[in-house]
Write a protein that holds these residues in place. Structure first.
Motif, mmCIF file in Angstrom:
data_model
loop_
_atom_site.group_PDB
_atom_site.id
_atom_site.type_symbol
_atom_site.label_atom_id
_atom_site.label_comp_id
_atom_site.label_asym_id
_atom_site.label_seq_id
_atom_site.Cartn_x
_atom_site.Cartn_y
_atom_site.Cartn_z
ATOM 1 N N GLN A 1 79.970 76.920 18.882
ATOM 2 C CA GLN A 1 78.944 77.714 18.619
ATOM 3 C C GLN A 1 78.010 76.985 17.441
ATOM 4 O OE1 GLN A 1 79.158 81.954 18.509
ATOM 5 N NE2 GLN A 1 77.460 81.964 16.930
ATOM 6 N N THR A 2 78.695 76.297 16.548
ATOM 7 C CA THR A 2 78.267 75.678 15.309
ATOM 8 C C THR A 2 77.544 74.289 15.841
ATOM 9 O OG1 THR A 2 79.585 76.466 13.954
ATOM 10 C CG2 THR A 2 78.573 74.855 13.100
ATOM 11 N N VAL A 3 78.438 73.408 16.460
ATOM 12 C CA VAL A 3 77.872 72.229 16.955
ATOM 13 C C VAL A 3 76.549 72.359 18.195
ATOM 14 C CG1 VAL A 3 78.512 70.083 18.611
ATOM 15 C CG2 VAL A 3 80.329 71.152 16.874
ATOM 16 N N THR A 4 76.599 73.344 18.986
ATOM 17 C CA THR A 4 75.612 73.330 19.941
ATOM 18 C C THR A 4 74.350 74.163 19.348
ATOM 19 O OG1 THR A 4 76.461 75.390 21.099
ATOM 20 C CG2 THR A 4 77.274 73.232 21.968
ATOM 21 N N GLY A 5 74.711 74.992 18.424
ATOM 22 C CA GLY A 5 73.578 75.539 17.786
ATOM 23 C C GLY A 5 72.945 76.717 18.577
ATOM 24 N N ARG A 6 73.767 77.247 19.536
ATOM 25 C CA ARG A 6 73.499 78.176 20.568
ATOM 26 C C ARG A 6 73.824 79.611 20.057
ATOM 27 N NH1 ARG A 6 73.499 75.933 26.695
ATOM 28 N NH2 ARG A 6 72.880 73.805 26.125
ATOM 29 N N THR A 7 73.280 80.662 20.607
ATOM 30 C CA THR A 7 73.653 82.018 20.080
ATOM 31 C C THR A 7 74.750 82.318 21.240
ATOM 32 O OG1 THR A 7 72.203 83.067 21.591
ATOM 33 C CG2 THR A 7 71.469 82.546 19.222
ATOM 34 N N PRO A 8 75.588 83.409 20.783
ATOM 35 C CA PRO A 8 76.894 84.003 21.825
ATOM 36 C C PRO A 8 75.781 84.234 23.171
ATOM 37 C CG PRO A 8 77.163 84.891 19.748
ATOM 38 C CD PRO A 8 75.919 84.123 19.665
ATOM 39 N N GLU A 9 74.658 84.796 23.058
ATOM 40 C CA GLU A 9 74.071 85.160 24.338
ATOM 41 C C GLU A 9 73.788 84.204 25.146
ATOM 42 O OE1 GLU A 9 73.798 88.369 21.328
ATOM 43 O OE2 GLU A 9 73.243 86.221 21.360
ATOM 44 N N GLU A 10 73.317 82.881 24.404
ATOM 45 C CA GLU A 10 73.074 81.605 25.305
ATOM 46 C C GLU A 10 73.989 80.979 25.657
ATOM 47 O OE1 GLU A 10 69.148 80.117 22.761
ATOM 48 O OE2 GLU A 10 70.926 79.816 21.873
ATOM 49 N N LEU A 11 75.470 81.085 25.003
ATOM 50 C CA LEU A 11 76.422 80.401 25.317
ATOM 51 C C LEU A 11 77.326 81.192 26.713
ATOM 52 C CD1 LEU A 11 78.160 79.494 21.931
ATOM 53 C CD2 LEU A 11 77.356 77.979 23.769
ATOM 54 N N LEU A 12 77.182 82.504 26.742
ATOM 55 C CA LEU A 12 77.979 83.172 27.705
ATOM 56 C C LEU A 12 77.080 82.664 29.000
ATOM 57 C CD1 LEU A 12 80.298 85.183 28.596
ATOM 58 C CD2 LEU A 12 78.460 86.898 28.213
ATOM 59 N N LEU B 1 74.734 68.106 23.780
ATOM 60 C CA LEU B 1 73.428 68.477 23.005
ATOM 61 C C LEU B 1 73.645 69.446 21.863
ATOM 62 C CD1 LEU B 1 71.384 68.583 26.297
ATOM 63 C CD2 LEU B 1 71.550 66.708 24.619
ATOM 64 N N SER B 2 73.157 69.006 20.915
ATOM 65 C CA SER B 2 72.895 69.935 19.740
ATOM 66 C C SER B 2 71.717 70.464 19.181
ATOM 67 C CB SER B 2 73.702 69.128 18.635
ATOM 68 O OG SER B 2 73.602 69.962 17.249
ATOM 69 N N LYS B 3 71.260 71.397 18.954
ATOM 70 C CA LYS B 3 70.053 71.971 18.460
ATOM 71 C C LYS B 3 69.663 71.084 17.233
ATOM 72 C CE LYS B 3 69.481 76.185 21.003
ATOM 73 N NZ LYS B 3 69.234 77.551 20.981
ATOM 74 N N GLU B 4 70.466 70.944 16.412
ATOM 75 C CA GLU B 4 70.156 70.383 15.024
ATOM 76 C C GLU B 4 70.312 69.014 15.181
ATOM 77 O OE1 GLU B 4 72.457 72.276 11.908
ATOM 78 O OE2 GLU B 4 71.409 74.203 12.335
ATOM 79 N N ASP B 5 71.336 68.155 15.819
ATOM 80 C CA ASP B 5 71.677 66.956 15.403
ATOM 81 C C ASP B 5 71.249 66.215 16.828
ATOM 82 O OD1 ASP B 5 72.861 67.450 13.114
ATOM 83 O OD2 ASP B 5 74.612 68.024 13.813
ATOM 84 N N GLY B 6 70.658 66.654 17.763
ATOM 85 C CA GLY B 6 70.295 65.972 18.832
ATOM 86 C C GLY B 6 71.511 65.550 19.923
ATOM 87 N N GLU B 7 72.001 64.425 20.053
ATOM 88 C CA GLU B 7 73.194 64.043 20.696
ATOM 89 C C GLU B 7 74.344 63.757 19.800
ATOM 90 O OE1 GLU B 7 71.989 61.343 23.934
ATOM 91 O OE2 GLU B 7 71.229 63.029 25.228
ATOM 92 N N VAL B 8 75.554 64.477 20.034
ATOM 93 C CA VAL B 8 76.823 63.973 19.303
ATOM 94 C C VAL B 8 77.658 63.569 20.288
ATOM 95 C CG1 VAL B 8 78.291 64.985 17.661
ATOM 96 C CG2 VAL B 8 76.015 65.876 17.751
ATOM 97 N N PRO B 9 78.322 62.288 19.958
ATOM 98 C CA PRO B 9 79.233 61.828 20.864
ATOM 99 C C PRO B 9 80.721 62.366 20.724
ATOM 100 C CG PRO B 9 78.940 60.274 19.065
ATOM 101 C CD PRO B 9 77.869 61.381 18.927
ATOM 102 N N TYR B 10 81.131 62.918 21.940
ATOM 103 C CA TYR B 10 82.483 63.583 21.967
ATOM 104 C C TYR B 10 83.352 63.143 23.003
ATOM 105 C CZ TYR B 10 82.064 67.788 18.668
ATOM 106 O OH TYR B 10 81.719 68.377 17.663
ATOM 107 N N VAL C 1 83.624 62.190 18.101
ATOM 108 C CA VAL C 1 84.026 60.781 17.945
ATOM 109 C C VAL C 1 82.828 59.945 17.187
ATOM 110 C CG1 VAL C 1 85.879 60.843 19.795
ATOM 111 C CG2 VAL C 1 83.257 60.381 20.316
ATOM 112 N N SER C 2 82.232 60.491 16.748
ATOM 113 C CA SER C 2 80.909 59.712 15.854
ATOM 114 C C SER C 2 81.406 58.584 15.045
ATOM 115 C CB SER C 2 80.067 60.758 14.908
ATOM 116 O OG SER C 2 79.631 61.914 15.559
ATOM 117 N N ASP C 3 82.507 58.863 14.307
ATOM 118 C CA ASP C 3 82.956 57.478 13.567
ATOM 119 C C ASP C 3 83.479 56.673 14.445
ATOM 120 O OD1 ASP C 3 82.283 58.921 11.155
ATOM 121 O OD2 ASP C 3 84.295 59.833 10.822
#
Length: 286
Positions: A47-58, A95-104, A126-128
């Motif tokens: 939830q933190t990484v994507t920046g989505r609410t529980p309603e958006e995730l379900l 996809l992250s609302k705050e950080d754009g695209e984060v490599p995983y 795996v950003s590092d």
């Protein structure tokens, strides 16, 4: 964490929310319906990484977490999961609302419950690692560029030496034939300067300095292991370390392939290598 709906209460007996919230990466559980997958469980990290609410995730579609250019690749990995029951090492930007695209890097494992199909897994940032890979790529490009410069220096030096050698031979020939004392004296001065170039001017220092920027302690380690190795042999070993082609080495050293083969044989014997050991592999190992 968003409270589950009644249709997936059976999952509550299988997962401890406090436990998955302690996981270092993002946790997810999808229900597979036909060719699609819909998110049913997640942890706080997700939830933190994507920046989505529980309603958006379900019930969010799996493909909604990556960009359009990544979706075909993710679809292929999803198909592998469906066919084999598991998939690992799936590299994709989430996809992250705050950080754009984060490599995983993701993995998933399929299972069935009450005649319904699910898969669960984890994703690790795996950003590092990706930054390190980019740095390694840049360093490799720099290394290739410097090795091209080394090859160019070696080739130019050989061409210059050949030119000076030819000029010296011609001058010495003229000196022997010329009866004019003054001209003969000038020619002697010129030939002396050229000979002095061969004894004092050493482009090897330039080559060695640039080479050490790439391969660091190569010369020191090789010389310490084989104290009787000569400067000429060190230079040839440097060409081997650079993995130059035989034709390139022959051109730089102004030697035939047969002559190079003899040189390799003598060097291999001097280094104490066994017949089955490869000279190139041995030198590259330093």
């Amino acid at each position: 964490m968003f409270q589950p709906t009644e249709d997936i209460l059976a999952l509550d007996a299988m997962f401890n929310q406090e436990l998955v919230d302690c996981l270092p990466g993002i946790f997810y559980l999808y229900e597979v319906i036909g060719d699609e997958a819909y998110l049913k469980r997640w942890n706080n990290k997700h939830q933190t990484v994507t920046g989505r609410t529980p309603e958006e995730l379900l019930n969010a579609n799996l493909m909604s977490f990556v960009g359009e250019e990544t979706q075909p690749y993710l679809k292929e990995c999803f198909n592998v999961l469906i066919e084999t029951g598991s998939v690992k090492n799936v590299y994709a930007n989430i996809l992250s609302k705050e950080d754009g695209e984060v490599p995983y890097v993701f993995e998933g494992f399929g299972f069935s419950l009450h005649n319904r199909n699910f898969f669960m897994g984890m994703g690790m940032d795996v950003s590092d690692l990706m930054s390190a890979k980019e740095q390694i790529k840049r360093l490799e490009l720099q290394k290739q560029q410097k090795e091209k410069e080394l090859f160019s220096i070696a080739l130019q030096e050989q061409e210059k030496e050949e030119l000076l050698q030819n000029v010296l031979l011609k001058l010495e020939n003229i000196e022997r034939q010329d009866v004019n004392h003054l001209r003969s004296k000038d020619i002697k001065t010129l030939t002396s300067e050229i000979k002095n170039h061969f004894s004092t001017h050493d482009n090897w220092r330039v080559f060695k300095k640039l080479f050490k920027e790439i391969h660091y302690n190569f010369f020191e380690t090789l010389s310490a292991t084989h104290p009787n190795i000569t400067k000429g042999e060190l230079k040839y070993c440097a060409y081997l370390k650079m993995q130059m082609h035989t034709s390139e080495v022959c051109s730089i050293m102004n030697i035939s392939k047969e002559g190079l083969a003899k040189k390799r044989y003598r060097l291999k014997k001097k280094l104490g290598l066994k017949p089955e050991e490869q000279l190139d592999e041995y030198i590259i190992s330093f």
